[in-house]
Design a protein around this motif. Structure first.
Motif: not given
Ligand SMILES: Cc1cc2nc3c(=O)[nH]c(=O)nc-3n(C[C@H](O)[C@H](O)[C@H](O)COP(=O)(O)O)c2cc1C
Length: 212
Positions: A128-129, A154-167
């Protein structure tokens, strides 16, 4: 490799969509097949708390019992290798539609019994991303987004990768046409300078989800 990419912004072609398209391009560059969904075009509601997904012997056990526009999308995700979700930040959280989508997606696989193995009914790993676009967040945004990302992991059994674009620049045309602080002009300049790098980071995220 099949990927479902969900745009949780009401605007099909603005900041979130640009990040999402970057991730889609990255995924396709590694040979993934990507299906894009624009949530605001889908006729659906959030979880209704019917518990059909937890009813012993029921026909919807471990599946969302609601039948609406989201049903085929949830089915596609159940068959996918990865999921990418993009959302603008509205009032320090994901948009209402994104939230409703995540409720329906997650609750069907979430056990109401802490003894259930691995604390999920989803039978395998799903990458998940998460991509977020926002202005200048007033609240510590990582903390606000962490609980939902934890449930996803938890549900998808993997650490989520995330990107937060500010501004991110909020308007579709000149800031001078809107009642707003002239500081938004600085935001436009910063956005024009920095957003390309964010889209590139989204590309890398999409590519990384398609590997392995
Ligand atoms: C209703 C609404 C609420 C918003 N709330 C926030 C907020 O709490 N924090 C923030 O940083 N930006 C906020 N924004 C700005 C958006 O997150 C930002 O403009 C985003 O890039 C829009 O994404 P889009 O271009 O995909 O629609 C808000 C915008 C709207 C329309």
């Amino acid at each position: 490799m099949k990927i479902v990419a969900v745009n949780g912004s009401p605007r099909p072609n603005h900041n979130t969509a640009e990040l999402l398209e970057g991730a889609i391009e990255g995924a396709r560059s590694k040979g993934a097949q990507v299906e894009r969904i624009d949530l605001y075009k889908v006729d659906f509601k959030g979880c209704r708390g019917c518990f059909a997904c937890k009813r012993k012997g029921g026909k919807s056990l471990h599946k969302c019992g609601i039948k609406d526009g989201l049903t085929p999308i949830l089915e596609a995700i159940a068959q996918a290798d990865a999921l990418i979700v993009g959302s603008p930040i509205y009032f320090s959280d994901v948009t209402g539609e994104t939230r409703s989508f995540l409720e329906r997606l997650l609750f069907q696989y979430l056990p109401y019994d802490p003894e259930v193995e691995d604390h999920t009914y989803f039978p395998r790993e799903l990458k998940v991303g998460m991509l977020y676009s926002m202005g200048i967040p007033a609240d510590p945004i990582d903390e606000r987004l962490a609980p939902m990302e934890r449930f996803l992991g938890q549900v998808f059994r993997m650490q989520v990768k995330s990107l937060k674009s500010q501004g991110c620049y909020p308007f579709v045309d000149s800031w001078e046409k809107y009642e707003c602080s002239p500081m938004i002009a600085d935001m436009l300049a910063a956005h024009e300078e920095g957003f390309g790098a964010q889209v590139k980071a989204a590309f890398e995220l999409g590519a990384s989800l398609s590997e392995g």
